[in-house]
Design a protein around this motif. Structure first.
Motif, PDB file in Angstrom:
ATOM      1  N   UNK A  78      14.017   1.087   1.667  1.00  0.00           N
ATOM      2  CA  UNK A  78      14.109   2.243   2.550  1.00  0.00           C
ATOM      3  C   UNK A  78      13.775   1.877   3.987  1.00  0.00           C
ATOM      4  N   UNK A  79      12.861   0.951   4.200  1.00  0.00           N
ATOM      5  CA  UNK A  79      12.557   0.516   5.564  1.00  0.00           C
ATOM      6  C   UNK A  79      13.753  -0.194   6.182  1.00  0.00           C
ATOM      7  N   UNK A  82       0.828  -1.207   0.000  1.00  0.00           N
ATOM      8  CA  UNK A  82       0.000   0.000   0.000  1.00  0.00           C
ATOM      9  C   UNK A  82       0.867   1.264   0.000  1.00  0.00           C
ATOM     10  N   UNK A  83       1.942   1.241   0.761  1.00  0.00           N
ATOM     11  CA  UNK A  83       2.835   2.396   0.766  1.00  0.00           C
ATOM     12  C   UNK A  83       3.478   2.597  -0.595  1.00  0.00           C
ATOM     13  N   UNK A 129       9.452  -3.399  -3.507  1.00  0.00           N
ATOM     14  CA  UNK A 129      10.877  -3.660  -3.298  1.00  0.00           C
ATOM     15  C   UNK A 129      11.602  -2.385  -2.863  1.00  0.00           C
ATOM     16  N   UNK A 130      11.240  -1.243  -3.470  1.00  0.00           N
ATOM     17  CA  UNK A 130      11.848   0.027  -3.085  1.00  0.00           C
ATOM     18  C   UNK A 130      11.448   0.411  -1.672  1.00  0.00           C
TER      19      UNK A 130
END
Length: 223
Positions: free
Chosen positions: A56-57, A41-42, A51-52
């Protein structure tokens, strides 16, 4: 919970509303870490891929806020980098006035590599090999030894007009010229200027000494 404030550093000029700026990454990572959105959802809201978002997480969990900044795309190790000894040989041959093609044939590297190294060394142009010419000034040790004399011709106006005014025919016709005589002492840099109405050989000879005497006398008195 970690702090999501991104310190300001030397950042590039990027669009503020772009979704994947450090500020946008902070919002995206916050929504995932706090459990409000899934990675899919993000990614949909940020117009990117899961995947991106996962990248970042993971960076934030491992490095904190510093992991949200842009990184250089330059590799840490370049296996094809030209050895320093080869670069030194290229510089030596270039200072011996070798051309790029001659250097490439001598060192057995590509012409593009030679050009890149020469640009980095600031030796790509022929005038880069020349020594800087020393500044030459006409000077004398003692005042009054050498005096420069110059004459500037200026047109005379019968009536002054604004700069962009178009002069009508015959408005200043026949007004003649005036001549600014300038004398400069090369030692003391003392200057003298005077406006004369004539410029003829006889007038120049008769006016030469009166014009230079004030400069010579004042320059020599300051020794």
């Amino acid at each position: 919970m970690r702090s999501f404030s991104v310190p300001r550093r030397n950042q590039i000029n990027i669009q503020k509303s772009a979704p994947l700026t450090p500020k946008g990454r902070k919002t995206m990572v916050r929504s995932v870490v706090e459990g409000r959105l899934s990675k899919a959802d993000a990614a949909y809201q940020g117009n990117t891929t899961p995947k991106t978002v996962a990248k970042w997480v993971e960076r934030f969990r491992g490095e904190g806020v510093d992991g949200l900044r842009d990184r250089s795309s330059r590799p840490h190790l370049s296996l094809s980098r030209t050895p320093p000894a080869t670069c030194a040989t290229i510089e030596t041959l270039r200072r011996q006035r070798y051309t790029g093609k001659q250097i490439a044939a001598e060192v057995e590297v590509s012409l593009a590599t030679v050009s890149l190294i020469l640009r980095r060394l600031r030796l790509s142009r022929i005038h880069d090999l020349e020594l800087a010419a020393p500044v030459r000034r006409y000077e004398r040790e003692h005042p009054g030894k050498l005096i420069y004399i110059g004459i500037k011709t200026l047109g005379r106006f019968v009536q002054a007009r604004p700069p962009h005014h178009r002069r009508s025919k015959g408005e200043s016709g026949g007004a003649g010229d005036e001549f600014v005589h300038v004398a400069i002492d090369y030692a003391s840099r003392l200057a003298f200027a005077q406006i004369r109405s004539r410029l003829r050989r006889s007038a120049y000879r008769s006016d030469c000494r009166p014009r230079t005497d004030p400069v010579r006398s004042r320059a020599t008195s300051n020794r």
